[in-house]
Design an enzyme around this catalytic site. Structure first.
Site, short mmCIF file in Angstrom:
data_model
loop_
_atom_site.label_atom_id
_atom_site.label_comp_id
_atom_site.label_asym_id
_atom_site.label_seq_id
_atom_site.Cartn_x
_atom_site.Cartn_y
_atom_site.Cartn_z
N GLY A 183 -4.14 11.10 -24.01
CA GLY A 183 -3.19 10.13 -24.57
C GLY A 183 -2.92 9.02 -23.63
N ASN B 297 -4.32 5.75 -24.50
CA ASN B 297 -4.72 4.38 -24.91
C ASN B 297 -3.21 3.47 -24.95
OD1 ASN B 297 -4.13 6.60 -27.12
ND2 ASN B 297 -3.33 4.58 -28.00
N GLY C 257 0.22 6.89 -19.97
CA GLY C 257 -0.97 7.19 -19.62
C GLY C 257 -2.05 5.99 -19.50
N TYR D 74 11.22 19.19 -29.56
CA TYR D 74 10.73 18.32 -28.62
C TYR D 74 11.09 19.07 -27.21
CZ TYR D 74 9.70 14.70 -25.62
OH TYR D 74 9.19 13.75 -24.50
#
Ligand SMILES: NC(=O)c1ccc[n+]([C@@H]2O[C@H](COP(=O)([O-])OP(=O)(O)OC[C@H]3O[C@@H](n4cnc5c(N)ncnc54)[C@H](OP(=O)(O)O)[C@@H]3O)[C@@H](O)[C@H]2O)c1
Length: 403
Positions: free
Chosen positions: A83, A85, A89, A238
């Site tokens: 992750g 992009n 990250g 979450y």
């Protein structure tokens, strides 16, 4: 009696140009006072402005947290970041690229990954960056990614499990698991397990798990792991998935004891990224949040610092099983270091992703399992669990080598 002693207004002063009762000294004193009063106010306002600015600047610095400042390089080290992009990250990859790493960018959207890769190559002058597709919401995609990676690389020095999704409406992964639990925990669980052999071969090596302080609100809901009965976007699913990240770290660190592969997890802080893309509040609240986040949230670069310390700091060689925030180690709350829950979650995750069991389940669990096989969120029985671990082993050991 002198003129000065004459009481004002007692009669026209001889030689005076001022009307009776007018005292020129009083007016000039008043003017002086006004003048002084203006400057006193101006200075006071300026001082307040300076104090507020200094306070805001200090607060902003506190919010951004400490940075990882050691200049050590990791030329040629093989790294996977999930992750990356965008957000934390992407900043993590940028810094690792500047330090010479050979990086596999594992993203679900090849187009967005390519755009980030080109930008990072340009900014870091490192050409050793590779765009690879990985959708953590598909166990097959995880397997395909690992297969290709292993065909390309014989070593892996650093794995950063960074990808995440937060507070989305209840949807399912390709395999029928609740999305946040599936992506944040199960996808990374399978990925890490499939890469353990490479990490061990390359030891000393490291695993970094990006969790969240949201784990404080979480609990592992054994009766409803996939939130089928009750779904809470943030405080439910979450938080559970981020607690699972920490319990996974604790369990894995005990499994990897003496292997010279370390695993640590972190909370990056409250960071201004795309993570809140599923926020469904009214428009005005979104605008307030967007504006407030410019000042009160960390930048993605600041948010990447704890991951970077865990990934890079030579001083952490051998440190494992820790939870870090703002580049410092913090103690875990009791429910985040409960090894009985960690063991249960590990066994359950093995079944859900179809990995052979590492350890035999405790006798009472074995009995329960035979009577009540795990169901996936479609309500159908999970094939691997339902068929028992022997069959699972015979199917999966062909595909998986976790030695
Ligand atoms: N931002 C915060 O305040 C904060 C606080 C605590 C913890 N965290 C944690 O920090 C990590 C990074 O989050 P971020 O803030 O940088 O958020 P972000 O900007 O939304 O980045 C999340 C990344 O994860 C990827 N991703 C999402 N679902 C995926 C899937 N199924 N397969 C593969 N990749 C997937 C996204 O790809 P796409 O762009 O294609 O969707 C994106 O690259 C997450 O684990 C998050 O839980 C963040």
């Amino acid at each position: 009696m002198s003129a000065a002693a004459t009481p004002p207004g007692s009669g026209p002063e001889r030689g005076s140009v001022f009307p009776p009762g007018f005292d020129p000294t009083a007016e000039s004193a008043e003017k002086t006072l006004c003048f002084r009063g203006f400057w006193a106010w101006a200075v006071l306002i300026l001082l307040i402005a300076i104090c507020v600015s200094v306070f805001m600047w200090l607060l902003r610095k506190c919010i951004q947290g400490p940075a990882y400042r050691k200049a050590n390089r990791i030329d040629g080290k093989v790294v996977i970041v999930t992750g990356c992009n965008t957000g934390i990250g992407k900043e993590t990859v940028l810094e690792l690229a500047k330090r010479g790493a050979r990086i596999y960018m594992a993203c679900r959207d090849a187009g967005r990954c390519e755009a980030a890769r080109l930008e990072i190559m340009d900014r870091s002058h490192n050409q050793q960056l590779f765009n690879r597709t990985l959708d953590l919401g598909s166990l097959q995609s995880v397997r395909n990614f690992v297969e290709r990676f292993k065909a390309e690389e014989s070593r892996l020095d650093l794995l950063i499990n960074n990808a995440g999704i937060m507070a989305c409406p209840r949807t399912l992964t390709t395999d029928g698991y609740e999305q946040q639990f599936g992506v944040n925990h199960l996808g990374h669980f399978l990925l890490t397990n499939l890469l353990l052999d490479r990490l061990k071969q390359s030891s000393p090596s490291r695993i970094v798990v990006v969790s969240s302080a949201a784990h404080l609100f979480g609990r592992i809901n054994r009766e409803d792991l996939m939130s089928e009965k009750k779904y809470g976007k943030f405080f439910g699913a979450y938080s559970q998935s981020k607690l699972a990240n920490i319990l996974f770290t604790c369990k894995l660190s005990s499994i990897l004891k003496n292997s010279r592969v370390t695993v640590n997890c972190c909370h990056p802080g409250v960071v201004r990224t795309e993570l809140n893309r599923h926020f469904a509040g009214p428009g005005w609240m979104k605008s307030v949040l967007q504006t407030g986040s410019l000042y009160f949230f960390k930048t993605p670069k600041a948010g990447a610092q704890t991951s970077l310390r865990l990934a890079l700091d030579p001083g952490l060689e051998g440190s494992t099983g820790g939870y870090y925030s703002d580049c410092m180690r913090w103690p875990l709350v009791p429910w985040a270091r409960n090894m009985e829950t960690a063991d249960w979650l590990w066994r359950e995750s093995e079944k859900l992703v179809g990995l052979p069991s590492m350890e035999p389940p405790p006798p009472n669990q074995n009995q329960n399992q035979n009577q009540n096989p795990t169901q996936n969120s479609n309500g159908t029985q999970n094939g691997n669990a339902a068929n028992g671990s022997r069959e699972m082993q015979s199917v999966e050991t062909v595909v998986v080598n976790r030695s």
